[in-house]
Design an enzyme around this catalytic site. Sequence first.
Site, PDB file in Angstrom:
ATOM      1  N   ASN A   9       0.861  -1.188   0.000  1.00 19.27           N
ATOM      2  CA  ASN A   9       0.000   0.000   0.000  1.00 19.27           C
ATOM      3  C   ASN A   9       0.897   1.238   0.000  1.00 19.27           C
ATOM      4  O   ASN A   9       1.475   1.584   1.024  1.00 19.27           O
ATOM      5  CB  ASN A   9      -0.890  -0.041   1.256  1.00 19.27           C
ATOM      6  CG  ASN A   9      -1.721   1.218   1.425  1.00 19.27           C
ATOM      7  OD1 ASN A   9      -1.852   2.016   0.500  1.00 19.27           O
ATOM      8  ND2 ASN A   9      -2.280   1.398   2.618  1.00 19.27           N
ATOM      9  N   LYS A  11       0.053   4.322  -0.361  1.00 23.77           N
ATOM     10  CA  LYS A  11      -0.595   5.530   0.180  1.00 23.77           C
ATOM     11  C   LYS A  11      -0.351   6.721  -0.760  1.00 23.77           C
ATOM     12  O   LYS A  11      -0.361   6.540  -1.973  1.00 23.77           O
ATOM     13  CB  LYS A  11      -0.114   5.787   1.612  1.00 23.77           C
ATOM     14  CG  LYS A  11      -0.232   4.526   2.477  1.00 23.77           C
ATOM     15  CD  LYS A  11      -0.037   4.761   3.931  1.00 23.77           C
ATOM     16  CE  LYS A  11      -0.177   3.444   4.666  1.00 23.77           C
ATOM     17  NZ  LYS A  11      -0.118   3.582   6.120  1.00 23.77           N
ATOM     18  N   HIS A  94      -9.510   1.122   5.002  1.00 21.04           N
ATOM     19  CA  HIS A  94      -8.220   1.356   5.665  1.00 21.04           C
ATOM     20  C   HIS A  94      -8.443   2.364   6.798  1.00 21.04           C
ATOM     21  O   HIS A  94      -9.246   3.286   6.674  1.00 21.04           O
ATOM     22  CB  HIS A  94      -7.195   1.888   4.650  1.00 21.04           C
ATOM     23  CG  HIS A  94      -5.816   1.936   5.214  1.00 21.04           C
ATOM     24  ND1 HIS A  94      -5.424   2.950   6.061  1.00 21.04           N
ATOM     25  CD2 HIS A  94      -4.765   1.090   5.101  1.00 21.04           C
ATOM     26  CE1 HIS A  94      -4.166   2.717   6.431  1.00 21.04           C
ATOM     27  NE2 HIS A  94      -3.750   1.591   5.868  1.00 21.04           N
ATOM     28  N   GLU A  96      -6.928   4.854   7.768  1.00 18.79           N
ATOM     29  CA  GLU A  96      -6.765   6.270   7.409  1.00 18.79           C
ATOM     30  C   GLU A  96      -8.013   6.802   6.710  1.00 18.79           C
ATOM     31  O   GLU A  96      -8.324   7.989   6.809  1.00 18.79           O
ATOM     32  CB  GLU A  96      -5.496   6.441   6.557  1.00 18.79           C
ATOM     33  CG  GLU A  96      -4.241   6.273   7.416  1.00 18.79           C
ATOM     34  CD  GLU A  96      -3.034   5.694   6.689  1.00 18.79           C
ATOM     35  OE1 GLU A  96      -3.012   5.714   5.447  1.00 18.79           O
ATOM     36  OE2 GLU A  96      -2.114   5.209   7.392  1.00 18.79           O
ATOM     37  N   GLU A 168      -5.370  -4.743  10.680  1.00 18.54           N
ATOM     38  CA  GLU A 168      -4.357  -3.716  10.894  1.00 18.54           C
ATOM     39  C   GLU A 168      -4.657  -2.954  12.180  1.00 18.54           C
ATOM     40  O   GLU A 168      -5.489  -2.028  12.183  1.00 18.54           O
ATOM     41  CB  GLU A 168      -4.335  -2.728   9.724  1.00 18.54           C
ATOM     42  CG  GLU A 168      -3.974  -3.345   8.397  1.00 18.54           C
ATOM     43  CD  GLU A 168      -3.391  -2.312   7.448  1.00 18.54           C
ATOM     44  OE1 GLU A 168      -2.278  -2.519   6.983  1.00 18.54           O
ATOM     45  OE2 GLU A 168      -4.047  -1.280   7.211  1.00 18.54           O
ATOM     46  N   GLY A 174       2.409   2.484  10.781  1.00 20.62           N
ATOM     47  CA  GLY A 174       3.365   3.569  10.617  1.00 20.62           C
ATOM     48  C   GLY A 174       4.080   3.981  11.895  1.00 20.62           C
ATOM     49  O   GLY A 174       4.740   5.016  11.938  1.00 20.62           O
ATOM     50  N   SER A 214       3.411  -1.897  10.472  1.00 23.55           N
ATOM     51  CA  SER A 214       4.849  -1.946  10.769  1.00 23.55           C
ATOM     52  C   SER A 214       5.497  -3.294  10.448  1.00 23.55           C
ATOM     53  O   SER A 214       6.395  -3.736  11.159  1.00 23.55           O
ATOM     54  CB  SER A 214       5.115  -1.546  12.230  1.00 23.55           C
ATOM     55  OG  SER A 214       4.756  -0.198  12.435  1.00 23.55           O
TER      56      SER A 214
HETATM   57  P1  PGA Z   1       2.884   0.441   7.665  1.00 21.55           P
HETATM   58  O1  PGA Z   1       1.420   0.664   7.033  1.00 21.55           O
HETATM   59  O2  PGA Z   1       3.444  -0.836   7.113  1.00 21.55           O
HETATM   60  O3  PGA Z   1       3.678   1.658   7.221  1.00 21.55           O
HETATM   61  O4  PGA Z   1       2.715   0.396   9.148  1.00 21.55           O
HETATM   62  C1  PGA Z   1       0.557  -0.423   6.816  1.00 21.55           C
HETATM   63  C2  PGA Z   1      -0.734   0.077   6.210  1.00 21.55           C
HETATM   64  O5  PGA Z   1      -1.207   1.157   6.577  1.00 21.55           O
HETATM   65  O6  PGA Z   1      -1.338  -0.592   5.341  1.00 21.55           O
END
Ligand code: PGA
Length: 258
Positions: A9, A11, A94, A96, A168, A174, A214
């Site tokens: 992903n 983003k 997601h 976000e 997640e 992140g 992460s």
């Molecule tokens: P990350 O994000 O691996 O940077 O923690 C995962 C995601 O949001 O899909």
Amino acid sequence: MRPTIIAGNWKMNPSLTEASHLIKSLTQSHIPTTTQVIIIPPFTHLSMIHTQLQNSTISLGAQTLSQHKNGAYTGEISASILQEIGCQYVLIGHSERRQYHNENNTVLNQKVHQALNHQLTPIYCVGETLEERKSNQTLNIIKTQLTEGLAQVSAKKPPNTPIIIAYEPVWAIGTGQVASPEQAEEVHHYIREELKTLIGTENANHCPILYGGSVKPNNSESLFQQPNIDGGLIGGASLNSKDFSEIINSSISINQHQ
Ligand code: PGA
């Protein structure tokens, strides 16, 4: 046997030029034949990447889609447009999107149906916040997200409903604070049991459940060794071709437990 999936992903990254370089190195790197890699770039990059992936086994996904079929929805992208441009997958829910765009389970359910109506496989994301984990609400939150987000899904496409779930935990995205393999497995197992009620035992047993939050080359293998973890949804580490390639290759350990 469930498909092994590693999805990147991206983003709101990278630039078109950087994206082209990333795809070039990815298509030149080794990918286990049993692993399905999915790249999920910004909308504007889909067409170029689709062309770049012509002779590759890597698939394309989008980061979201409209809950509407078509019409006067400025700025939105429909399932049929995504399908036409070469997407096979779409992220839905997601954290976000839930957090910054107020997407609730009802809207997300409409998006899941739009995707399924247009032969796009939804990657439906669920996960709890740190406060919810601390107050022992994790499994309740996951149950609600699954029940409401996947409402009427089994009524529509039984059997073999093509759907992927991504767990997640919001506190792990992140932050560098990855869930332990045991913490992740506890929720993945719970998700599989809930799915049995929602989409039937057969579909639930065939449904890939990805872990995200992460994931890095130094922790992916121990996560992938867990019996109900069928792959990863990778954010930050998917922007580094070496890291992403290492994570992809560590997915070999998934086939050993399936
Ligand atoms: P990350 O994000 O691996 O940077 O923690 C995962 C995601 O949001 O899909």
